[in-house]
Design a protein around this motif. Structure first.
Motif, mmCIF file in Angstrom:
data_model
loop_
_atom_site.group_PDB
_atom_site.id
_atom_site.type_symbol
_atom_site.label_atom_id
_atom_site.label_comp_id
_atom_site.label_asym_id
_atom_site.label_seq_id
_atom_site.Cartn_x
_atom_site.Cartn_y
_atom_site.Cartn_z
ATOM 1 N N ILE A 77 0.845 -1.197 0.000
ATOM 2 C CA ILE A 77 0.000 0.000 0.000
ATOM 3 C C ILE A 77 0.881 1.248 0.000
ATOM 4 O O ILE A 77 0.649 2.188 -0.775
ATOM 5 C CB ILE A 77 -0.964 -0.015 1.207
ATOM 6 N N ALA A 78 1.895 1.268 0.848
ATOM 7 C CA ALA A 78 2.807 2.413 0.902
ATOM 8 C C ALA A 78 3.466 2.641 -0.452
ATOM 9 O O ALA A 78 3.600 3.784 -0.913
ATOM 10 C CB ALA A 78 3.859 2.208 1.990
ATOM 11 N N PHE A 79 3.881 1.563 -1.122
ATOM 12 C CA PHE A 79 4.497 1.683 -2.444
ATOM 13 C C PHE A 79 3.537 2.348 -3.424
ATOM 14 O O PHE A 79 3.896 3.297 -4.119
ATOM 15 C CB PHE A 79 4.918 0.301 -2.952
ATOM 16 N N TYR A 80 2.301 1.849 -3.495
ATOM 17 C CA TYR A 80 1.352 2.406 -4.456
ATOM 18 C C TYR A 80 0.953 3.842 -4.103
ATOM 19 O O TYR A 80 0.707 4.649 -5.000
ATOM 20 C CB TYR A 80 0.124 1.503 -4.602
ATOM 21 N N LEU A 81 0.912 4.174 -2.816
ATOM 22 C CA LEU A 81 0.611 5.552 -2.419
ATOM 23 C C LEU A 81 1.794 6.479 -2.691
ATOM 24 O O LEU A 81 1.634 7.545 -3.296
ATOM 25 C CB LEU A 81 0.243 5.614 -0.933
ATOM 26 N N GLU A 82 2.959 6.067 -2.253
ATOM 27 C CA GLU A 82 4.124 6.948 -2.284
ATOM 28 C C GLU A 82 4.870 6.939 -3.610
ATOM 29 O O GLU A 82 5.360 7.979 -4.055
ATOM 30 C CB GLU A 82 5.077 6.565 -1.156
ATOM 31 N N VAL A 83 5.012 5.799 -4.234
ATOM 32 C CA VAL A 83 5.796 5.683 -5.460
ATOM 33 C C VAL A 83 4.936 5.885 -6.696
ATOM 34 O O VAL A 83 5.292 6.625 -7.611
ATOM 35 C CB VAL A 83 6.540 4.332 -5.520
ATOM 36 N N VAL A 84 3.797 5.218 -6.726
ATOM 37 C CA VAL A 84 2.948 5.261 -7.914
ATOM 38 C C VAL A 84 2.038 6.483 -7.918
ATOM 39 O O VAL A 84 1.647 6.967 -8.970
ATOM 40 C CB VAL A 84 2.141 3.936 -8.038
ATOM 41 N N GLY A 85 1.699 7.005 -6.738
ATOM 42 C CA GLY A 85 0.862 8.199 -6.665
ATOM 43 C C GLY A 85 -0.619 7.934 -6.515
ATOM 44 O O GLY A 85 -1.442 8.822 -6.732
ATOM 45 N N CYS A 86 -0.991 6.720 -6.125
ATOM 46 C CA CYS A 86 -2.399 6.415 -5.853
ATOM 47 C C CYS A 86 -2.853 7.174 -4.604
ATOM 48 O O CYS A 86 -2.034 7.676 -3.837
ATOM 49 C CB CYS A 86 -2.580 4.914 -5.619
ATOM 50 N N THR A 87 -4.155 7.232 -4.407
ATOM 51 C CA THR A 87 -4.715 7.806 -3.188
ATOM 52 C C THR A 87 -5.616 6.767 -2.520
ATOM 53 O O THR A 87 -6.150 5.881 -3.193
ATOM 54 C CB THR A 87 -5.538 9.079 -3.486
ATOM 55 N N LEU A 88 -5.755 6.889 -1.203
ATOM 56 C CA LEU A 88 -6.608 5.968 -0.451
ATOM 57 C C LEU A 88 -8.063 6.262 -0.770
ATOM 58 O O LEU A 88 -8.529 7.384 -0.614
ATOM 59 C CB LEU A 88 -6.346 6.116 1.046
ATOM 60 N N GLU A 89 -8.787 5.244 -1.225
ATOM 61 C CA GLU A 89 -10.195 5.394 -1.607
ATOM 62 C C GLU A 89 -11.134 4.838 -0.545
ATOM 63 O O GLU A 89 -12.122 5.470 -0.195
ATOM 64 C CB GLU A 89 -10.437 4.684 -2.942
ATOM 65 N N HIS A 90 -10.843 3.619 -0.055
ATOM 66 C CA HIS A 90 -11.796 2.928 0.827
ATOM 67 C C HIS A 90 -11.042 1.804 1.522
ATOM 68 O O HIS A 90 -10.169 1.190 0.927
ATOM 69 C CB HIS A 90 -12.943 2.365 -0.022
ATOM 70 N N GLU A 91 -11.383 1.549 2.782
ATOM 71 C CA GLU A 91 -10.765 0.442 3.514
ATOM 72 C C GLU A 91 -11.838 -0.467 4.081
ATOM 73 O O GLU A 91 -12.884 0.003 4.520
ATOM 74 C CB GLU A 91 -9.899 0.967 4.657
ATOM 75 N N GLN A 92 -11.558 -1.769 4.080
ATOM 76 C CA GLN A 92 -12.424 -2.766 4.689
ATOM 77 C C GLN A 92 -11.547 -3.640 5.591
ATOM 78 O O GLN A 92 -11.182 -4.757 5.226
ATOM 79 C CB GLN A 92 -13.126 -3.602 3.611
#
Length: 134
Positions: free
Chosen positions: A23-38
């Motif tokens: 998750i950290a990789f996709y947020l920090e490196v790829v630039g994704c944003t947190l949408e929803h958590e379950q």
């Protein structure tokens, strides 16, 4: 001809033995944003432009029998979801059956555009495809 039109990829689901790291990789490196958590499912949905990348804990409740540990050879892509419309379960079931594919009944699932009906089925190589309606 299929009884629907493809609108594109809705989301992909990646299994991870270390979901926090991924998750950290996709947020920090790829630039994704947190949408929803379950959290009860060990599932995190990340926004990747107009689509979602879902990260699922490979040791969590969504782990399926036969899934290989992700640190060994085996798949870590859980399924490919394609957004379709219209989502007519009877027409979809007939269409898939005409190709020798059976499915379980449609269920409501969360996707790129929120909750909606979906069907899972395998491709010829055993990859899981999800048809998702709005």
């Amino acid at each position: 001809m299929p009884p629907f039109a493809l609108r594109g990829i809705d989301h992909i689901v990646l299994r991870s033995a270390d979901p926090a790291r991924l998750i950290a990789f996709y947020l920090e490196v790829v630039g994704c944003t947190l949408e929803h958590e379950q959290p009860k499912l060990g599932l995190t949905h990340l926004r990747a432009g107009g689509q979602l990348i879902d990260i699922v804990d490979a040791n969590g409740p969504l782990n399926k029998p036969g899934d290989q540990p992700v640190h060994q050879p085996g798949r870590n892509l859980d399924h490919l979801c394609l957004r379709i419309e219209p989502f007519d379960e009877a027409a979809l079931t007939r269409h898939l059956a005409s190709h020798g594919i059976s499915t379980d009944p449609a269920r409501q699932r969360f996707g790129n555009e929120g909750e909606g009906p979906s069907l899972y089925f395998p491709d010829p190589d055993g990859n899981v495809i999800e048809f998702k309606g709005g």
